[in-house]
Design a protein around this motif. Structure first.
Motif, PDB file in Angstrom:
ATOM      1  N   ALA A 479       0.829  -1.211   0.000  1.00 15.99           N
ATOM      2  CA  ALA A 479       0.000   0.000   0.000  1.00 15.99           C
ATOM      3  C   ALA A 479       0.861   1.257   0.000  1.00 15.99           C
ATOM      4  O   ALA A 479       0.491   2.276  -0.600  1.00 15.99           O
ATOM      5  N   ASP A 480       2.001   1.210   0.642  1.00 17.36           N
ATOM      6  CA  ASP A 480       2.895   2.358   0.686  1.00 17.36           C
ATOM      7  C   ASP A 480       3.361   2.750  -0.714  1.00 17.36           C
ATOM      8  O   ASP A 480       3.511   3.935  -1.017  1.00 17.36           O
ATOM      9  N   SER A 481       3.596   1.738  -1.567  1.00 16.89           N
ATOM     10  CA  SER A 481       4.006   2.042  -2.943  1.00 16.89           C
ATOM     11  C   SER A 481       2.904   2.797  -3.676  1.00 16.89           C
ATOM     12  O   SER A 481       3.176   3.737  -4.444  1.00 16.89           O
ATOM     13  N   PHE A 482       1.645   2.406  -3.460  1.00 15.79           N
ATOM     14  CA  PHE A 482       0.540   3.108  -4.091  1.00 15.79           C
ATOM     15  C   PHE A 482       0.451   4.554  -3.598  1.00 15.79           C
ATOM     16  O   PHE A 482       0.222   5.477  -4.383  1.00 15.79           O
ATOM     17  N   VAL A 483       0.609   4.726  -2.292  1.00  6.75           N
ATOM     18  CA  VAL A 483       0.506   6.064  -1.706  1.00  6.75           C
ATOM     19  C   VAL A 483       1.567   6.997  -2.298  1.00  6.75           C
ATOM     20  O   VAL A 483       1.284   8.153  -2.642  1.00  6.75           O
ATOM     21  N   VAL A 484       2.790   6.502  -2.441  1.00 10.20           N
ATOM     22  CA  VAL A 484       3.868   7.324  -2.999  1.00 10.20           C
ATOM     23  C   VAL A 484       3.506   7.785  -4.411  1.00 10.20           C
ATOM     24  O   VAL A 484       3.655   8.967  -4.766  1.00 10.20           O
ATOM     25  N   ARG A 505       4.851  12.101 -15.488  1.00  5.35           N
ATOM     26  CA  ARG A 505       5.758  12.879 -14.647  1.00  5.35           C
ATOM     27  C   ARG A 505       5.746  12.372 -13.204  1.00  5.35           C
ATOM     28  O   ARG A 505       6.791  12.254 -12.564  1.00  5.35           O
ATOM     29  N   ALA A 506       4.534  12.067 -12.713  1.00  5.77           N
ATOM     30  CA  ALA A 506       4.442  11.554 -11.341  1.00  5.77           C
ATOM     31  C   ALA A 506       5.116  10.194 -11.215  1.00  5.77           C
ATOM     32  O   ALA A 506       5.810   9.909 -10.220  1.00  5.77           O
ATOM     33  N   TRP A 507       4.944   9.345 -12.215  1.00  5.08           N
ATOM     34  CA  TRP A 507       5.559   8.015 -12.176  1.00  5.08           C
ATOM     35  C   TRP A 507       7.079   8.107 -12.245  1.00  5.08           C
ATOM     36  O   TRP A 507       7.791   7.373 -11.556  1.00  5.08           O
ATOM     37  N   ARG A 511       8.725   6.330  -8.993  1.00  5.67           N
ATOM     38  CA  ARG A 511       9.342   5.003  -9.109  1.00  5.67           C
ATOM     39  C   ARG A 511      10.707   4.942  -8.451  1.00  5.67           C
ATOM     40  O   ARG A 511      11.101   3.903  -7.922  1.00  5.67           O
ATOM     41  N   ARG A 512      11.447   6.069  -8.470  1.00  8.92           N
ATOM     42  CA  ARG A 512      12.739   6.082  -7.785  1.00  8.92           C
ATOM     43  C   ARG A 512      12.557   5.891  -6.290  1.00  8.92           C
ATOM     44  O   ARG A 512      13.326   5.168  -5.650  1.00  8.92           O
ATOM     45  N   THR A 513      11.542   6.557  -5.740  1.00 12.62           N
ATOM     46  CA  THR A 513      11.271   6.404  -4.314  1.00 12.62           C
ATOM     47  C   THR A 513      10.813   4.982  -3.988  1.00 12.62           C
ATOM     48  O   THR A 513      11.249   4.378  -2.997  1.00 12.62           O
ATOM     49  N   ILE A 514       9.942   4.437  -4.839  1.00 13.06           N
ATOM     50  CA  ILE A 514       9.445   3.073  -4.614  1.00 13.06           C
ATOM     51  C   ILE A 514      10.592   2.068  -4.675  1.00 13.06           C
ATOM     52  O   ILE A 514      10.711   1.187  -3.808  1.00 13.06           O
ATOM     53  N   LEU A 515      11.445   2.178  -5.685  1.00 12.07           N
ATOM     54  CA  LEU A 515      12.566   1.249  -5.823  1.00 12.07           C
ATOM     55  C   LEU A 515      13.545   1.383  -4.664  1.00 12.07           C
ATOM     56  O   LEU A 515      14.083   0.383  -4.164  1.00 12.07           O
ATOM     57  N   SER A 516      13.786   2.603  -4.219  1.00 12.26           N
ATOM     58  CA  SER A 516      14.710   2.810  -3.098  1.00 12.26           C
ATOM     59  C   SER A 516      14.168   2.173  -1.823  1.00 12.26           C
ATOM     60  O   SER A 516      14.895   1.479  -1.091  1.00 12.26           O
ATOM     61  N   ALA A 517      12.876   2.409  -1.569  1.00 14.82           N
ATOM     62  CA  ALA A 517      12.267   1.843  -0.362  1.00 14.82           C
ATOM     63  C   ALA A 517      12.253   0.315  -0.411  1.00 14.82           C
ATOM     64  O   ALA A 517      12.583  -0.358   0.579  1.00 14.82           O
ATOM     65  N   ILE A 548       9.291  -8.337  -3.676  1.00 19.74           N
ATOM     66  CA  ILE A 548       9.553  -8.565  -5.097  1.00 19.74           C
ATOM     67  C   ILE A 548       8.252  -8.535  -5.897  1.00 19.74           C
ATOM     68  O   ILE A 548       8.167  -7.918  -6.972  1.00 19.74           O
ATOM     69  N   ILE A 549       7.217  -9.186  -5.368  1.00 23.32           N
ATOM     70  CA  ILE A 549       5.925  -9.189  -6.059  1.00 23.32           C
ATOM     71  C   ILE A 549       5.328  -7.795  -6.085  1.00 23.32           C
ATOM     72  O   ILE A 549       4.679  -7.396  -7.073  1.00 23.32           O
ATOM     73  N   ASP A 550       5.551  -7.016  -5.034  1.00 30.54           N
ATOM     74  CA  ASP A 550       5.079  -5.628  -4.993  1.00 30.54           C
ATOM     75  C   ASP A 550       5.666  -4.819  -6.143  1.00 30.54           C
ATOM     76  O   ASP A 550       4.955  -4.081  -6.828  1.00 30.54           O
ATOM     77  N   VAL A 551       6.967  -4.953  -6.366  1.00 30.50           N
ATOM     78  CA  VAL A 551       7.615  -4.234  -7.473  1.00 30.50           C
ATOM     79  C   VAL A 551       7.004  -4.657  -8.804  1.00 30.50           C
ATOM     80  O   VAL A 551       6.719  -3.823  -9.675  1.00 30.50           O
ATOM     81  N   MET A 552       6.785  -5.958  -8.979  1.00 32.81           N
ATOM     82  CA  MET A 552       6.209  -6.454 -10.226  1.00 32.81           C
ATOM     83  C   MET A 552       4.813  -5.877 -10.456  1.00 32.81           C
ATOM     84  O   MET A 552       4.488  -5.409 -11.563  1.00 32.81           O
ATOM     85  N   VAL A 553       3.979  -5.869  -9.425  1.00 35.90           N
ATOM     86  CA  VAL A 553       2.601  -5.402  -9.570  1.00 35.90           C
ATOM     87  C   VAL A 553       2.559  -3.904  -9.835  1.00 35.90           C
ATOM     88  O   VAL A 553       1.802  -3.433 -10.704  1.00 35.90           O
ATOM     89  N   VAL A 554       3.367  -3.138  -9.125  1.00 33.56           N
ATOM     90  CA  VAL A 554       3.361  -1.686  -9.317  1.00 33.56           C
ATOM     91  C   VAL A 554       3.814  -1.322 -10.725  1.00 33.56           C
ATOM     92  O   VAL A 554       3.222  -0.445 -11.376  1.00 33.56           O
ATOM     93  N   PHE A 555       4.836  -2.005 -11.233  1.00 30.36           N
ATOM     94  CA  PHE A 555       5.384  -1.671 -12.550  1.00 30.36           C
ATOM     95  C   PHE A 555       4.521  -2.215 -13.693  1.00 30.36           C
ATOM     96  O   PHE A 555       4.390  -1.548 -14.729  1.00 30.36           O
ATOM     97  N   LEU A 556       3.966  -3.405 -13.517  1.00 27.43           N
ATOM     98  CA  LEU A 556       3.250  -4.045 -14.624  1.00 27.43           C
ATOM     99  C   LEU A 556       1.743  -3.891 -14.552  1.00 27.43           C
ATOM    100  O   LEU A 556       1.051  -4.209 -15.528  1.00 27.43           O
TER     101      LEU A 556
END
Length: 604
Positions: A479-484, A505-507, A511-517, A548-556
């Motif tokens: 959920a934190d990834s969505f909020v960011v 622009r928002a993405w 995405r840098r913040t999401i990947l870092s976290a 890992i699945i979170d990254v996949m879902v957010v990106f894809l």
């Protein structure tokens, strides 16, 4: 609608995600047992419990250090993958309790907890077992399944059978004396066994001490030694090695019944049984020149000629010992082949006794009539080392779940409540974007479930209550990834951009913040997994997998879905999206100076 410059084509991402999900569930329903059931841990479904009792040469209590080392080795053997979470605990001063989830085969578990004390010994003499008894019918569990005396393994060149020697070594351990053993160790249990031997054998014991060769016991002479058939494996273990070899009535069945650790002392000559040309054979063996501690690694594989094999890699000094042993046995090459043999002894059994065809400077290889399970078990035993103690299996029982389905239901309820609260918050605060959160969580749950089934089926992963806790914590991380992402999107809209132009622009910034976290979280999970044991290791594993699945879902899924919805006028409606009514700072400033007319974002 075609994507404009700077925008993505969502269909490509959806197709990639769909292929991944279809592939996962294709493996779930069309491989293995084809049942979509995750493998549950001991605390949720119960399993098998085995109690081991430590035995020491002097009969005293083992040290705490020895017990802890044995516990750790057994745990590593049983839990090869690192995520099946077996329970291996020390109970009291002598016992170790091993508990494994699910319907584990007790025989397979027995093999994994065998001492696996490896010795390489020169063969001094060999003789066929003429007792007619089946050594496998009454013997204790084989040290490595069928990797027992039936193997004709070879660490080097081809193995050939040796003709029975006519005499045992003159230096055989256990010189003739009035007692069954020349050992000076005073141990009540050993002393009791010696007295039992004397009572059963009487004067026959003194006669047996005079026998120097098995060939002397034939015809009428053999009848004299019939009382030896009444001895138990424990009683046979206290006899001198020379007597064990020279008396035919001490069969391989009796020798195989000796308790674990009976012949592990490397500085003593011993007798052990193997098999040659399909027949049980007794071997008189020299002192051990190379021991299991000299083995650096063990692995298994297939060989075109020999089938399943176990390959041994020696440590630095161990390699020198192995080379010296083969050099001593081979000599100048003129020694008869039957005298150029090295026995590979695992616990009380000769796994193989090959002929040495030359000095071997490389690694050893064990092969024979092995199955994949045999070489898997044997390599695990040798890879993680010999146990510092010998253990006797006291009991094997089936145990019920320690926490049960009630605990699982409580964990699932907590997870459902967590998801429900996240969904309600997102719907209230983000409106239409909250629906994106719901869809993303459903996709994430589908990927997680399929992964659990496949990991349990192929890698032994078991889902325990600690693992369930890891997934619950991961809900907040997802959920934190969505909020960011959504907050970045709101900032762009607030600056006056349309929703459609604000998404890329928002993405780009989010995405840098999401990947870092997620990277920081993955590192934390990896460190916790490497340093922790038991349930904490399972928690770390599920936390890392969820990340890992979170990254996949957010990106894809999440980003492409928002990009697709941003092109629909209905989504950008102020009341529906939760974005269209965001006022810019300039409009807020204008209102503060008395100029009415708030700016609304232009929707394309």
């Amino acid at each position: 609608m075609a994507a404009q410059p700077g925008q993505i084509k969502p269909s490509r991402y959806f197709v990639a995600l769909a292929l991944i999900i279809v592939a996962l569930y294709g493996l779930v329903f069309f491989t293995g047992d084809k049942k979509p059931h995750p493998k549950l841990g001991l605390d949720l479904q119960g399993g098998t419990s085995m109690t081991l009792s430590a035995r020491t040469p002097g009969g005293g209590a083992p040290s705490r250090e020895q017990m802890e080392q044995a516990r750790q080795i057994i745990s590593e053997r049983v839990d090869l993958s690192g995520v099946s979470e077996p329970s291996v605990t020390i109970d009291g001063t002598r016992n170790i309790v091993v508990q494994v989830a699910g319907s584990t085969d007790p025989d397979e578990l027995r093999k994994l907890v065998q001492p696996a004390q490896l010795r390489f010994r020169k063969v001094l003499a060999s003789t066929a077992d003429s007792s007619g008894e089946d050594p496998e019918a009454t013997a204790s569990a084989s040290p490595s399944g069928s990797a027992s005396a039936s193997a004709s393994a070879s660490p080097s060149a081809s193995a050939s059978s040796a003709a029975p020697s006519q005499s045992a070594s003159a230096s055989a351990s256990g010189a003739p004396s009035g007692s069954p053993s020349a050992s000076s160790t005073v141990d009540p249990e050993i002393q009791k066994l010696r007295e039992s031997v004397v009572n059963k054998l009487g004067d026959v014991l003194s006669i047996a001490q005079q026998v120097q060769d098995p060939s002397q016991v034939t015809g009428e002479t053999a009848a004299i030694f019939e009382p030896f058939k009444t001895l138990t494996g424990d009683e046979v273990a206290v006899l001198p090695a020379q007597m064990q070899y020279n008396i035919p009535q001490i069969s391989c069945a009796k020798l195989n019944q000796r308790p674990p650790g009976s012949i592990v002392q490397p500085d003593q000559e011993v007798v052990a049984c193997g098999e040659e040309n399909g027949a049980p054979t007794k071997f008189m063996l020299d002192k051990a020149s190379v021991v299991g501690e000299d083995v650096g690694d063990a692995s298994f594989g297939t060989d075109p000629t020999n089938g399943w094999v176990v390959s041994l890699e020696f440590k630095g000094e161990g390699q020198n010992k192995w080379t010296k042993l083969t050099s001593d046995v081979y000599g100048d090459g003129t020694t008869p082949e039957e005298q150029r043999r090295v026995a590979i002894v695992l616990d009380n059994r000769v796994v193989s006794a090959p002929t040495i065809q030359g000095v071997i400077a490389g690694d050893a290889q064990i092969y024979g009539s092995f199955t994949k399970n045999d070489v898997d078990t044997l390599s695990r035993q040798l890879k993680y080392g010999s146990l510092p103690l010998s253990f006797k299996i006291e009991s094997v029982d089936t145990v019920s779940a320690t926490l049960g389905l009630a605990a699982l239901e409580a964990g699932l309820l907590a997870g459902a409540l967590g998801i429900g609260l996240v969904v309600l918050y997102c719907l209230f605060y983000y409106r239409a974007l909250g629906l994106v959160v719901v869809a993303s969580l459903l996709v994430s749950a589908a990927a997680v479930f399929a992964s659990l089934v496949l990991l349990g089926r192929n890698f032994g992963y078991t889902l325990s209550l600690a693992g369930v806790a890891g997934f619950i914590v991961a809900i907040g991380i997802t959920a934190d990834s969505f909020v960011v992402f959504f907050e970045r999107l709101k900032d762009e809209v607030k600056d006056g951009r349309t929703v459609r132009s604000a998404v890329p622009r928002a993405w780009s910034r989010a995405r840098r913040t999401i990947l870092s976290a997620d990277t920081v979280l993955m590192l934390a999970a990896a460190v916790l997994y490497l340093l922790a044991v038991g349930g904490v290791k399972g928690f770390a594993f599920t936390l890392g997998m969820s990340t890992i699945i979170d990254v996949m879902v957010v990106f894809l899924f999440t980003h492409p879905l928002v990009a697709l919805l941003s092109r629909a006028n209905a989504f950008t409606s102020p009341r529906f999206s939760g974005l269209g009514n965001v006022r810019s700072d300039r409009s807020a400033a204008a209102s503060a100076t008395g100029r009415s007319g708030a700016l609304r974002t232009k929707e394309s």
